[in-house]
Design an enzyme around this catalytic site. Structure first.
Site, PDB file in Angstrom:
ATOM      1  N   ASP A  94       0.819  -0.409   0.308  1.00 34.82           N
ATOM      2  CA  ASP A  94      -0.180  -0.064  -0.026  1.00 34.82           C
ATOM      3  C   ASP A  94       0.921   0.660  -0.422  1.00 34.82           C
ATOM      4  OD1 ASP A  94      -2.181  -2.504   0.857  1.00 34.82           O
ATOM      5  OD2 ASP A  94      -3.315  -0.779   0.768  1.00 34.82           O
ATOM      6  N   HIS A 137       4.325   4.091   8.508  1.00 31.57           N
ATOM      7  CA  HIS A 137       4.065   2.619   8.781  1.00 31.57           C
ATOM      8  C   HIS A 137       5.527   2.380   7.975  1.00 31.57           C
ATOM      9  CE1 HIS A 137      -0.322   2.695   8.905  1.00 31.57           C
ATOM     10  NE2 HIS A 137      -1.160   3.855   8.261  1.00 31.57           N
TER      11      HIS A 137
HETATM   12  N1  Q9C Z   1      -9.077   0.819   0.784  1.00 29.92           N
HETATM   13  C1  Q9C Z   1      -1.739   6.269   6.376  1.00 29.92           C
HETATM   14  O1  Q9C Z   1      -2.547   6.971   6.786  1.00 29.92           O
HETATM   15  N2  Q9C Z   1      -4.373   0.986   3.237  1.00 29.92           N
HETATM   16  N3  Q9C Z   1      -2.169   5.377   5.493  1.00 29.92           N
HETATM   17  C2  Q9C Z   1      -5.818   1.533   2.309  1.00 29.92           C
HETATM   18  C3  Q9C Z   1      -7.801   1.644   0.696  1.00 29.92           C
HETATM   19  C4  Q9C Z   1      -3.520   1.671   3.679  1.00 29.92           C
HETATM   20  C5  Q9C Z   1      -2.491   4.610   5.043  1.00 29.92           C
HETATM   21  C6  Q9C Z   1      -6.696   0.522   1.225  1.00 29.92           C
HETATM   22  C7  Q9C Z   1      -3.830   2.877   3.955  1.00 29.92           C
HETATM   23  C8  Q9C Z   1      -2.321   3.367   4.496  1.00 29.92           C
HETATM   24  C9  Q9C Z   1      -0.716   6.805   7.240  1.00 29.92           C
HETATM   25 ZN    ZN Z   2      -3.431   7.083   8.446  1.00 25.91          ZN
END
Ligand code: Q9C
Ligand code: ZN
Length: 678
Positions: A94, A137
């Site tokens: 991601d 992350h």
């Molecule tokens: N439905 C931060 O908020 N997953 N990162 C996305 C999409 C990844 C979030 C799935 C989310 C990362 C810094």
């Molecule tokens: Zn986040």
């Protein structure tokens, strides 16, 4: 004492974006930064902040957290073809790369370190860095979840190395678990990491077993990792505030950090397509405020997530407003957290009671097995078409959710006015004002009030104090002044007068916080006054749920016990009651620890839009100064790490909490409390 708020922003960090189709990454757009910054500009907040320039992080900075191999790999990305970038990206989860993201990622780290430098050198008191890419992350050798380098983790290690900081608190209010930060400090007791995150029993990204509440850190770091999983969506202001009152703040104060870093993601706010939560942007004003008296005010907020551009921009503004010291907005409808939130709060308190003495009394064991997959849903990528469709719909509905725009946060022209009895001279800070001559109108009002309620009082000095109090309250009512302090000959009559006048002309809800023994002459029967009394001597039985006496033995010695009253009872009740005015009354302050009182005064500023009137009887230079300083918005001096509260005091506090948690739902810390009252 350092003052001023740094704002770090550089439009350079908008210089990368997703170059191919990837539904998982399409929400992380350059506009996240521009809308946030423009919102700050349109509210005049940018010009009120101290601009601090960004820089590119050095290899040395980045290597504090990341491996040489990983850094070298990322260094190659500016020279890659689109195809190579896509391939490179695929080894991580991601996240996406772009020829310019390495430059931006270095700026994001550099901006964060510039903020830490400004705060640690005293150039500013606190600040915010608006950065992209986010950081929490990313891991030693991996990009993840839109993050390339771990801005906040690097900042913590940098602060330790460069400024010899011994204890750092990282508060991660982003809606995702900052697993990268957790991994980095798992064994490090000098960095306390708190994260709440959407979890849904491990069915939400990043779907890690180790995001659950029972991952507490390892070795010497055991107890210094606090995970609060949200197992349902739709968490609201009450859930977030409960988490602060009953989990984060007690631990944070016991830890006594020298620096607070906030992984300030706003995907935990309403309208976010990732978070699906219901907390209003205004809640971030309060979360920020509640952290601002830790670490002598040294707080660095660093942007992480936040994908609904409207909600994001509003939440950023709320945070910066508060860092600048503007009065916090009223939060209405604070009450019980939901069942699921309570279950999580209970669980995290239970697993942490062996590490933190603030939890030691809560004699509860975890109610549910960690990571139960009772409601386990398959990841959307692998699910059947229909599931995918439905999830997309939910996502779209999230974007369509509407909520009221936060109100402007006007600042009364005068911050703090002091009324001293004639003849009393106290050295006061330059920025506080002494009460000027009282106009005839107010003299008349004071006279009428006396005739009506205080016929028996003839003491000239007391009548004088009535005029002062009414004058201060009128100033607060007209929003000409934010708060005030009156030194009076008799707090008892001054308090009666203040309550009478406030209820007549200012508000129908007054919170009275009374420090000291004796009968407090206020009537709580009509539910317009909530009286919380912190005293030494056993008081008469409480009359109602609006009368809360808490008796502390050997206090001022027991600072930890005092804070337990503040976080366990006083602030939760205050927030649920939602007063229009706070009266902070010091009956006898002799021997009372002024640092604790300063904390109390600071924390109470989160209520009633900071409309506080402090009343003080015994003249004590130190207490007046400490109170005025807190009223003026200076951070209260850090109390340092704390020991355990006295068992006898814990008992007294728990007794009151048990008595009150039926009517005052926000006092609850476990989900059994309501269903089976004792
Ligand atoms: N439905 C931060 O908020 N997953 N990162 C996305 C999409 C990844 C979030 C799935 C989310 C990362 C810094
Ligand atoms: Zn986040």
């Amino acid at each position: 004492m350092a003052s001023g708020t740094a704002l770090i922003y550089d439009s350079e960090m908008t210089g990368y974006k997703l170059l191919w189709v990837d539904p998982a990454c399409k929400i992380e757009v350059p506009e996240r930064l521009t809308v946030s910054y423009e919102a700050l500009q349109s509210k005049g907040l940018v010009q009120r902040c101290i601009p601090v320039s960004t820089r590119e992080a050095t290899d040395e900075d980045i290597l504090l957290v990341h491996s040489e191999e990983y850094l070298e790999a990322v260094k190659q990305t500016p020279y890659m073809s689109l195809e190579d970038l896509m391939t490179f990206t695929q080894q991580y989860g991601d996240v996406y790369f772009h020829p310019n993201i390495y430059h931006c990622a270095k700026l994001a780290v550099g901006a964060t370190l510039q903020l830490v430098d400004s705060v640690m050198t005293g150039k500013v008191r606190n600040g915010m860095a608006l950065v992209r890419p986010p950081g929490h992350h990313s891991q030693r050798s991996a990009a993840n979840g839109f993050c390339v380098f771990n801005n906040v983790a690097i900042a913590a290690l940098y602060a330790k190395k460069r400024f010899n900081v011994n204890r750092i608190l990282i508060v991660d209010w982003d809606i995702h678990h900052g697993q990268g930060v957790q991994y980095c400090f798992e064994e490090d007791p000098s960095v306390l990491y708190f994260s709440w995150h959407r979890y849904e029993h491990q069915s939400f990204w990043p779907n890690l077993r180790e995001s659950d509440y029972d991952t507490v850190g390892k070795g010497k770091g055991a107890g210094f990792n606090i995970n609060l999983p949200w197992n349902k969506v739709g968490m609201n202001n009450s859930d977030y505030l409960s988490a602060f009152f009953h989990v984060l703040l007690p631990v944070a104060y016991e830890f006594g950090p020298e620096l607070v870093l906030v992984s300030a993601g706003f995907d935990s706010a309403i309208g976010d397509p990732e978070g699906h939560m219901c907390a209003s942007p205004e809640v971030f004003a309060h979360l920020t405020h509640l952290l601002m008296s830790l670490a002598n005010g040294r707080l660095c907020a660093v942007l992480e997530g936040g994908y609904n551009l409207t909600s994001l921009a509003q939440s950023v503004c709320q945070t910066v407003h508060t860092l600048l010291g503007d009065p916090a907005p009223l939060l209405t409808e604070v009450s019980s957290p939901c069942e699921s939130a309570l279950e999580s709060i209970q669980n995290v308190r239970a697993v942490h009671q062996q590490y933190w003495s603030c939890f030691r009394h809560s004699n509860v064991s975890p109610v549910s097995e960690p990571s139960t997959k009772r409601c386990c849903l398959e990841e959307s990528d692998e699910g059947p078409q229909e599931v995918k469709k439905e999830k997309e719909n939910v996502e779209e509905n999230m974007e369509n959710i509407v909520w009221p725009e936060p109100l402007p946060r006007p600042n009364p022209t005068l911050h703090t006015i002091i009324a001293l009895p004639v003849g009393l001279e106290v050295p006061l800070p330059d920025d506080c004002h002494q009460l000027a001559d009282v106009p005839q109108e107010i003299i008349d009002t004071a006279q009428r009030l006396r005739d009506k309620h205080f016929k028996e009082i003839n003491d000239e000095k007391i009548l004088e104090s009535f005029k002062n109090i009414i004058s201060l309250l009128e100033g607060i009512k007209d929003k000409k002044v934010r708060n005030g302090l009156a030194v009076v000959p008799s707090v008892a009559s001054a308090l009666s007068c203040a309550v009478q006048h406030a209820l007549t002309s200012l508000t129908n809800r007054v919170l009275v916080v009374f420090i000291g023994d004796g009968d407090v002459p206020v009537d709580t029967a009509d539910e317009q006054v909530l009286l919380i009394q912190i005293c030494h001597k056993e008081q008469q039985e409480p009359k109602s749920k609006f009368h809360v006496p808490v008796c502390l033995k050997e206090w001022p010695g027991d600072t930890a016990g005092f804070l337990q009253v503040i976080f366990g009872i006083l602030l939760p009740l205050g927030y649920q009651f939602s007063p229009g005015l706070v009266l902070e009354v010091f009956g006898e302050t002799s021997g009372v620890d002024k640092a604790s009182l300063a904390q109390l005064t600071s924390l109470l500023q989160g209520l009633a839009q900071g409309q506080t009137l402090a009343l003080m009887q015994e003249y004590e230079d130190g207490i007046i100064k400490a109170t005025v300083s807190s009223l003026l918005g200076s951070p209260a001096p850090s109390l340092g790490p704390l020991g355990a509260p006295l068992p006898v005091n814990v008992q007294a506090i728990e007794k009151q909490r048990e008595r009150l948690l039926q009517p005052w739902g926000i006092l609850q810390t476990s989900h059994e409390q309501l269903s089976s009252p004792k």
